[in-house]
Design an enzyme around this catalytic site. Sequence first.
Site, mmCIF file in Angstrom:
data_model
loop_
_atom_site.group_PDB
_atom_site.id
_atom_site.type_symbol
_atom_site.label_atom_id
_atom_site.label_comp_id
_atom_site.label_asym_id
_atom_site.label_seq_id
_atom_site.Cartn_x
_atom_site.Cartn_y
_atom_site.Cartn_z
ATOM 1 N N ASP A 40 -12.363 -15.559 14.417
ATOM 2 C CA ASP A 40 -12.340 -16.961 14.838
ATOM 3 C C ASP A 40 -11.889 -17.895 13.713
ATOM 4 O OD1 ASP A 40 -14.686 -17.024 13.308
ATOM 5 O OD2 ASP A 40 -16.021 -17.368 15.001
ATOM 6 N N ASP A 82 -16.167 -36.403 5.188
ATOM 7 C CA ASP A 82 -15.669 -35.512 6.240
ATOM 8 C C ASP A 82 -14.466 -36.130 6.972
ATOM 9 O OD1 ASP A 82 -15.611 -33.174 7.812
ATOM 10 O OD2 ASP A 82 -16.894 -34.060 9.353
ATOM 11 N N GLU A 135 -11.369 -14.951 20.497
ATOM 12 C CA GLU A 135 -12.465 -13.976 20.416
ATOM 13 C C GLU A 135 -12.741 -13.334 21.773
ATOM 14 O OE1 GLU A 135 -16.211 -15.103 18.861
ATOM 15 O OE2 GLU A 135 -15.616 -14.820 16.770
ATOM 16 N N HIS A 142 -15.084 -32.660 11.252
ATOM 17 C CA HIS A 142 -15.818 -31.440 11.592
ATOM 18 C C HIS A 142 -17.086 -31.746 12.386
ATOM 19 C CE1 HIS A 142 -13.416 -30.108 8.059
ATOM 20 N NE2 HIS A 142 -13.291 -29.012 8.771
ATOM 21 N N ASP A 159 0.859 -1.179 0.000
ATOM 22 C CA ASP A 159 0.000 0.000 0.000
ATOM 23 C C ASP A 159 0.899 1.234 0.000
ATOM 24 O OD1 ASP A 159 -3.066 0.849 0.662
ATOM 25 O OD2 ASP A 159 -1.647 2.244 1.583
ATOM 26 N N HIS A 201 -4.345 -24.878 13.816
ATOM 27 C CA HIS A 201 -3.936 -26.107 13.126
ATOM 28 C C HIS A 201 -2.412 -26.160 12.993
ATOM 29 C CE1 HIS A 201 -7.644 -28.104 12.210
ATOM 30 N NE2 HIS A 201 -8.150 -27.102 11.519
ATOM 31 N N GLU A 241 -19.521 -16.824 12.110
ATOM 32 C CA GLU A 241 -20.659 -15.936 11.841
ATOM 33 C C GLU A 241 -20.259 -14.681 11.075
ATOM 34 O OE1 GLU A 241 -19.030 -14.657 15.851
ATOM 35 O OE2 GLU A 241 -19.227 -16.491 14.675
ATOM 36 N N TYR A 266 -5.218 -36.149 10.679
ATOM 37 C CA TYR A 266 -6.456 -35.466 10.306
ATOM 38 C C TYR A 266 -7.472 -36.456 9.730
ATOM 39 C CZ TYR A 266 -9.195 -31.351 9.080
ATOM 40 O OH TYR A 266 -10.175 -30.377 9.009
ATOM 41 N N GLU A 305 -9.754 -30.536 14.941
ATOM 42 C CA GLU A 305 -10.762 -29.506 14.676
ATOM 43 C C GLU A 305 -11.260 -28.886 15.981
ATOM 44 O OE1 GLU A 305 -12.249 -27.993 11.922
ATOM 45 O OE2 GLU A 305 -10.440 -28.797 11.030
ATOM 46 N N HIS A 347 -8.700 -20.176 14.223
ATOM 47 C CA HIS A 347 -8.905 -21.618 14.008
ATOM 48 C C HIS A 347 -7.803 -22.186 13.124
ATOM 49 C CE1 HIS A 347 -11.438 -25.279 13.135
ATOM 50 N NE2 HIS A 347 -10.674 -25.262 12.046
ATOM 51 N N GLU A 348 -7.569 -21.545 11.976
ATOM 52 C CA GLU A 348 -6.590 -22.079 11.033
ATOM 53 C C GLU A 348 -5.177 -22.006 11.604
ATOM 54 O OE1 GLU A 348 -7.701 -23.774 8.767
ATOM 55 O OE2 GLU A 348 -9.747 -23.021 8.728
ATOM 56 N N ASP A 400 -18.539 -14.795 21.197
ATOM 57 C CA ASP A 400 -19.727 -15.604 21.459
ATOM 58 C C ASP A 400 -19.352 -17.080 21.363
ATOM 59 O OD1 ASP A 400 -19.441 -16.040 18.688
ATOM 60 O OD2 ASP A 400 -20.843 -14.421 18.220
#
Length: 528
Positions: free
Chosen positions: A336, A433, A375, A438, A253, A344, A394, A355, A364, A340-341, A389
Amino acid sequence: MTVRFVALFTGGLAFLPFFSDAQTLRSARTVWASDVADVPALARDVDLMLRSGELELASIQRDGVFQGRTHERLDQYHRGVRVFGGQLVWQKEAGRVLSITGKLFGDDNGEMSVNTDAALDANAAVAHALAASEANAFAVGPVELVVLPMKEGATLAYYLHVRGDRRLDAFFVDASKGRILLRYNDHRSQTGMIGLGVGTWGDQKKMTVQQAAGTHRAVDTVRPFGIRTYDVNFDAGTWNRYAADTPAFLATDADNEWRDGAVVDAHVYAGYTYDYYFKQHGRRGVDDAGLANINFVHIARQSAGFNNAFYDPVDNSLNYGDGDGITFNFFSSSLDVVAHELTHAVTQFTSDLIYLNESGALSEAISDIMAVSVEFFFEPAGSGRQRADWVLGEDIFINFGPIFRSFRDPNALGDPDHYDVRCAPQVCTEDFDNGGVHINSSIVNHAFYLMVEGGTNRVSGMRVDGVGRAQMDRIESIFYRAFTVYLVPSSNFSDAREATLRAARELFSAGSALEQTVRQGWDAVGVH
């Protein structure tokens, strides 16, 4: 083949039998004990296995809580070949072994009869894997000859990864006949200057960047480990070949007022997550040794519908889709999801949970647990966008309201909230899955929620007296220690229960209220 568990704790350890409920991999329920053989005696046995080559040192982790302690991970070997999923961890202080835990594979006498002379070479194994893959797929990373514990017995196999279109498949190729023994998707989803950035949802954030070549680059040089954020600019081909980690793709930038929400959120939220791990758990980067964090955004245009985020264990990168612009916005726009990632990555450098099946569901779950913890550490509690939350994902929905997973009420989304109603192997096969990684993670998530907030499980009717949100960090520390110190690649839900109980006793004393809360939480969701 019998899987044996090495039970930990103050008395020592003993080899205990397992029973498999996996479809392909030999896995097991774990039996733990607190009063077993003498630790020094067992330590001598482990030392003999190290001297004979049956165990080899894989890594040494420092203890972030107890100064001077270390945790050595010892991989199992058979005639010089690593046994996939076989590992011990022993905890040491001042040269003294405090505890040992893990899993070893073998028959009733601890023996293994596998011929380690491969009929095929590595190139032939790669060719067999590529023949079973899509047209433009290619092999990435090392090709390793391993002993693969299967339900019907151990098999010599080549372990490798194949990169396809938005997939990273782990292959195990029979080293004798070239058969594909096992395949699963190994993408684990979901001098500085200060600049001003505007996130996806219009919120202002401080960007830690680097001034170079007459511009500002998304390179965090303030944190010791560093964070680099790359704008792939929709050159998915270069990214897919692992060739986008170059200065040419660094997000830039000119005026240091960053307006690309995908870049801003990925860069800033990675910094938040690293700060959480350091401040709460004393961890210095994902590998606890200052490994830089790499983010990739703008991989494909929204018209391509890249609705995913994942951690790639080949290059240790975090990858965020742009969404489809209809249902989903940038996947980096949710704190989140980023936390999360990144978790891992932490898992890969600690327990390295396979996994697949229950070990994959644990991977997971700890990513989900750390995500909500991050969060609550950085965002105000409440309902609405960018609020802490007990739901996940979300903030990536354009029309706020839908969610990916719920800690409080998994059943509301059709996910299991008790072990008795888990997605069983007959349904959640390794092709569905990855064996329920998950889906079944929600059982562990719900147990964590009950330990913090309290409540009654829908299936068992058992009530848990939670510690309250003011003491949530204590439950976090228990899970963090359990998952990073005591679990091994092939751990299952029962292992996680006992590991968290062990961590509770170690951190807060035996018989403490916290230990009882952890026990109640697991009992309520039917994990024993």
